[in-house]
Design a protein around this motif. Structure first.
Motif, mmCIF file in Angstrom:
data_model
loop_
_atom_site.group_PDB
_atom_site.id
_atom_site.type_symbol
_atom_site.label_atom_id
_atom_site.label_comp_id
_atom_site.label_asym_id
_atom_site.label_seq_id
_atom_site.Cartn_x
_atom_site.Cartn_y
_atom_site.Cartn_z
ATOM 1 N N GLU A 1 0.836 -1.202 0.000
ATOM 2 C CA GLU A 1 0.000 0.000 0.000
ATOM 3 C C GLU A 1 0.872 1.254 0.000
ATOM 4 O O GLU A 1 2.053 1.213 0.346
ATOM 5 C CB GLU A 1 -0.908 0.005 1.239
ATOM 6 C CG GLU A 1 -1.830 -1.195 1.327
ATOM 7 C CD GLU A 1 -2.507 -1.312 2.681
ATOM 8 O OE1 GLU A 1 -3.342 -2.223 2.843
ATOM 9 O OE2 GLU A 1 -2.192 -0.504 3.578
ATOM 10 N N ASP A 2 0.272 2.365 -0.374
ATOM 11 C CA ASP A 2 0.987 3.630 -0.278
ATOM 12 C C ASP A 2 1.193 3.994 1.200
ATOM 13 O O ASP A 2 0.379 3.643 2.055
ATOM 14 C CB ASP A 2 0.205 4.743 -0.978
ATOM 15 C CG ASP A 2 0.203 4.581 -2.491
ATOM 16 O OD1 ASP A 2 1.109 3.894 -3.004
ATOM 17 O OD2 ASP A 2 -0.702 5.127 -3.144
ATOM 18 N N ILE A 3 2.281 4.686 1.468
ATOM 19 C CA ILE A 3 2.631 5.054 2.842
ATOM 20 C C ILE A 3 2.083 6.451 3.143
ATOM 21 O O ILE A 3 2.351 7.412 2.409
ATOM 22 C CB ILE A 3 4.151 5.002 3.050
ATOM 23 C CG1 ILE A 3 4.593 3.530 3.072
ATOM 24 C CG2 ILE A 3 4.572 5.716 4.313
ATOM 25 C CD1 ILE A 3 6.055 3.322 3.374
ATOM 26 N N THR A 4 1.312 6.534 4.205
ATOM 27 C CA THR A 4 0.639 7.779 4.567
ATOM 28 C C THR A 4 1.519 8.621 5.476
ATOM 29 O O THR A 4 1.945 8.169 6.540
ATOM 30 C CB THR A 4 -0.694 7.483 5.289
ATOM 31 O OG1 THR A 4 -1.471 6.591 4.492
ATOM 32 C CG2 THR A 4 -1.465 8.761 5.544
ATOM 33 N N ILE A 5 1.776 9.843 5.040
ATOM 34 C CA ILE A 5 2.518 10.809 5.850
ATOM 35 C C ILE A 5 1.587 11.974 6.170
ATOM 36 O O ILE A 5 0.928 12.521 5.276
ATOM 37 C CB ILE A 5 3.765 11.322 5.105
ATOM 38 C CG1 ILE A 5 4.782 10.191 4.942
ATOM 39 C CG2 ILE A 5 4.393 12.503 5.831
ATOM 40 C CD1 ILE A 5 6.042 10.595 4.209
ATOM 41 N N ASP B 1 3.860 17.533 5.885
ATOM 42 C CA ASP B 1 4.796 17.420 4.765
ATOM 43 C C ASP B 1 5.952 16.467 5.043
ATOM 44 O O ASP B 1 6.842 16.284 4.212
ATOM 45 C CB ASP B 1 5.341 18.801 4.385
ATOM 46 C CG ASP B 1 6.134 19.458 5.512
ATOM 47 O OD1 ASP B 1 6.332 18.811 6.566
ATOM 48 O OD2 ASP B 1 6.537 20.628 5.344
ATOM 49 N N GLY B 2 5.936 15.827 6.225
ATOM 50 C CA GLY B 2 6.972 14.859 6.567
ATOM 51 C C GLY B 2 8.224 15.464 7.132
ATOM 52 O O GLY B 2 9.194 14.745 7.424
ATOM 53 N N SER B 3 8.224 16.782 7.338
ATOM 54 C CA SER B 3 9.436 17.421 7.863
ATOM 55 C C SER B 3 9.520 17.358 9.387
ATOM 56 O O SER B 3 10.579 17.607 9.963
ATOM 57 C CB SER B 3 9.497 18.889 7.421
ATOM 58 O OG SER B 3 8.409 19.614 7.969
ATOM 59 N N ARG C 1 9.600 11.803 6.865
ATOM 60 C CA ARG C 1 9.813 11.427 5.457
ATOM 61 C C ARG C 1 11.047 10.541 5.311
ATOM 62 O O ARG C 1 11.020 9.562 4.541
ATOM 63 C CB ARG C 1 9.947 12.681 4.592
ATOM 64 C CG ARG C 1 10.123 12.345 3.130
ATOM 65 C CD ARG C 1 9.892 13.515 2.222
ATOM 66 N NE ARG C 1 9.867 13.072 0.832
ATOM 67 C CZ ARG C 1 9.188 13.666 -0.126
ATOM 68 N NH1 ARG C 1 8.440 14.727 0.163
ATOM 69 N NH2 ARG C 1 9.229 13.229 -1.357
ATOM 70 N N GLU C 2 12.131 10.863 6.026
ATOM 71 C CA GLU C 2 13.331 10.015 5.974
ATOM 72 C C GLU C 2 13.002 8.596 6.423
ATOM 73 O O GLU C 2 13.466 7.618 5.816
ATOM 74 C CB GLU C 2 14.417 10.592 6.880
ATOM 75 C CG GLU C 2 15.171 11.775 6.342
ATOM 76 C CD GLU C 2 16.215 12.249 7.330
ATOM 77 O OE1 GLU C 2 17.409 11.933 7.134
ATOM 78 O OE2 GLU C 2 15.842 12.911 8.321
ATOM 79 N N VAL D 1 2.135 9.234 0.202
ATOM 80 C CA VAL D 1 0.953 10.092 0.045
ATOM 81 C C VAL D 1 0.845 10.962 1.294
ATOM 82 O O VAL D 1 1.185 10.525 2.401
ATOM 83 C CB VAL D 1 -0.333 9.270 -0.165
ATOM 84 C CG1 VAL D 1 -0.274 8.505 -1.476
ATOM 85 C CG2 VAL D 1 -0.586 8.312 0.991
ATOM 86 N N PHE D 2 0.357 12.186 1.110
ATOM 87 C CA PHE D 2 0.381 13.162 2.190
ATOM 88 C C PHE D 2 -1.046 13.528 2.599
ATOM 89 O O PHE D 2 -1.922 13.716 1.752
ATOM 90 C CB PHE D 2 1.169 14.402 1.758
ATOM 91 C CG PHE D 2 2.618 14.094 1.471
ATOM 92 C CD1 PHE D 2 3.575 14.198 2.462
ATOM 93 C CD2 PHE D 2 3.017 13.674 0.205
ATOM 94 C CE1 PHE D 2 4.905 13.902 2.209
ATOM 95 C CE2 PHE D 2 4.348 13.377 -0.062
ATOM 96 C CZ PHE D 2 5.286 13.491 0.944
ATOM 97 N N ARG D 3 -1.250 13.617 3.922
ATOM 98 C CA ARG D 3 -2.543 13.961 4.495
ATOM 99 C C ARG D 3 -2.352 15.122 5.473
ATOM 100 O O ARG D 3 -1.239 15.368 5.939
ATOM 101 C CB ARG D 3 -3.148 12.757 5.227
ATOM 102 C CG ARG D 3 -3.396 11.544 4.346
ATOM 103 C CD ARG D 3 -4.631 11.739 3.470
ATOM 104 N NE ARG D 3 -4.910 10.552 2.672
ATOM 105 C CZ ARG D 3 -4.491 10.349 1.447
ATOM 106 N NH1 ARG D 3 -3.743 11.269 0.848
ATOM 107 N NH2 ARG D 3 -4.800 9.251 0.783
ATOM 108 N N PRO D 4 -3.435 15.821 5.841
ATOM 109 C CA PRO D 4 -3.298 16.936 6.789
ATOM 110 C C PRO D 4 -2.741 16.482 8.129
ATOM 111 O O PRO D 4 -3.021 15.375 8.597
ATOM 112 C CB PRO D 4 -4.743 17.447 6.935
ATOM 113 C CG PRO D 4 -5.438 17.000 5.695
ATOM 114 C CD PRO D 4 -4.810 15.696 5.324
ATOM 115 N N LEU D 5 -1.965 17.362 8.758
ATOM 116 C CA LEU D 5 -1.349 17.058 10.053
ATOM 117 C C LEU D 5 -2.409 17.061 11.141
ATOM 118 O O LEU D 5 -3.205 18.000 11.228
ATOM 119 C CB LEU D 5 -0.277 18.100 10.362
ATOM 120 C CG LEU D 5 0.708 17.810 11.485
ATOM 121 C CD1 LEU D 5 1.592 16.618 11.117
ATOM 122 C CD2 LEU D 5 1.572 19.039 11.761
ATOM 123 N N PRO D 6 -2.475 16.029 12.006
ATOM 124 C CA PRO D 6 -3.460 16.011 13.086
ATOM 125 C C PRO D 6 -3.222 17.140 14.091
ATOM 126 O O PRO D 6 -2.125 17.676 14.209
ATOM 127 C CB PRO D 6 -3.234 14.637 13.746
ATOM 128 C CG PRO D 6 -2.477 13.838 12.751
ATOM 129 C CD PRO D 6 -1.673 14.812 11.960
#
Length: 312
Positions: free
Chosen positions: A198-202, A205-207, A247-248, A264-269
């Motif tokens: 599956e795609d990995i959910t971040i 922005d993963g920073s 992200r790393e 794939v990127f989602r809004p930050l909780p």
């Protein structure tokens, strides 16, 4: 040999701690209500003569005889502690009261497994034990963050008022075999998603950064803390000071497992901390401890565990 009570003993950290204590020759009473813990995690210990498993919720009093108590009982991932936030607060606060009362009655030394979440979304980096934190007391993570902060308050009030022999460790992100596959933490999430193709959910922005400590290193620090001289209470940060962005971590997992997974990127909780890195100077000086397992090595062991789990 000592008699040791481990609350939350069938969970991720608790089961590894029970393994270590049995290996060291102690008698262990493992207590768990199995909300996030599993009998599977301690199945290998059930035939050990020094091991006993009891189903019990620490929000109710417990009457046993013991010399040492490790209080680990509490759901520790957002998915689980936000499922029933009132019960999460009760587990931290009522559980602390009940275990401190037990320790006082039987004159046991007691260790509280606190958390880096007591620092909230920090504006000091890395976080030393002297930093008082920046926590939202009414947010969706507050049941855990403020519950653990209140538990620390109770521990130190029992120490001052009743001269109880306490130890407090603040645990930063820990990973390894026996993590719950659906606990929502980044390491288990990324590995399970990659293994399933599956795609990995971040989120974000993963920073945002975290510091990942392998479970064996964490358990070694907890055991050393419990064995320190009376009077040294902590709190002590326990974690790996090597800092990685989310992200790393995702890219490491994809490279290790392979397959078609994309990011794939989602809004930050809400209230998700931007940075989390322990200052472990006190652990180095007081416990002669620092983590030994590199992230790549620990991830390989964790991937192997989840691959076998998903096959089963």
């Amino acid at each position: 040999m000592q008699s040791v009570l481990v609350t939350g003993g069938a969970g991720f950290l608790g089961s590894h701690l029970c393994d270590r204590l049995i290996r060291d020759g102690h008698e262990v009473l493992c207590v768990d209500n199995f909300f996030t813990g599993s009998r599977r995690n301690v199945a290998a210990l059930l035939n050990e003569p020094g091991f006993e498993l009891m189903r019990h919720d620490v929000t109710f009093p417990l009457y046993v005889e013991t010399e040492r108590i490790f209080n680990l009982a509490c759901p520790a991932s957002p998915v689980h502690y936000q499922f029933d936030p009132v019960q999460t607060t009760k587990t931290s606060v009522h559980g602390a009261i009940n275990m401190l009362g037990l320790a006082r009655r039987v004159k046991a030394r007691i260790l509280q497994a606190s958390t880096s979440e007591v620092y909230g979304d920090p504006d000091v980096h890395p976080q030393p034990e002297s930093y008082l934190g920046r926590v939202n007391p009414i947010g969706i993570r507050s049941c855990y963050d403020e519950g653990k902060r209140c538990a620390e308050t109770l521990f130190f009030d029992y120490h001052r008022q009743h001269h109880l022999d306490i130890k407090v460790v603040r645990i930063f992100n820990t990973y390894g075999p026996r993590m719950h596959p659906n606990d929502g933490r980044v390491v288990s999430n990324f590995i399970v998603q990659a293994l399933r193709g599956e795609d990995i959910t971040i989120y974000g922005d993963g920073s945002q950064t975290r510091s990942f400590c392998y479970v064996d290193d964490l358990i070694e620090a907890m055991v050393r803390m419990m064995d320190t001289d009376t009077g040294f209470t902590g709190p002590v940060n326990i974690g790996n000071p090597s800092e990685f962005s989310i992200r790393e971590l995702a890219e490491k997992v994809i490279a290790m497992i392979g397959g078609p997974s994309k990011l794939v990127f989602r809004p930050l909780p809400s209230d998700d901390p931007r940075q989390r890195q322990p200052d472990i100077a006190l652990a180095r000086s007081a416990l002669d401890w620092e983590p030994k397992v590199a992230l790549d090595d620990g991830l390989r062991e964790t991937v192997r565990y989840f691959r076998d789990l998903l096959k089963a």
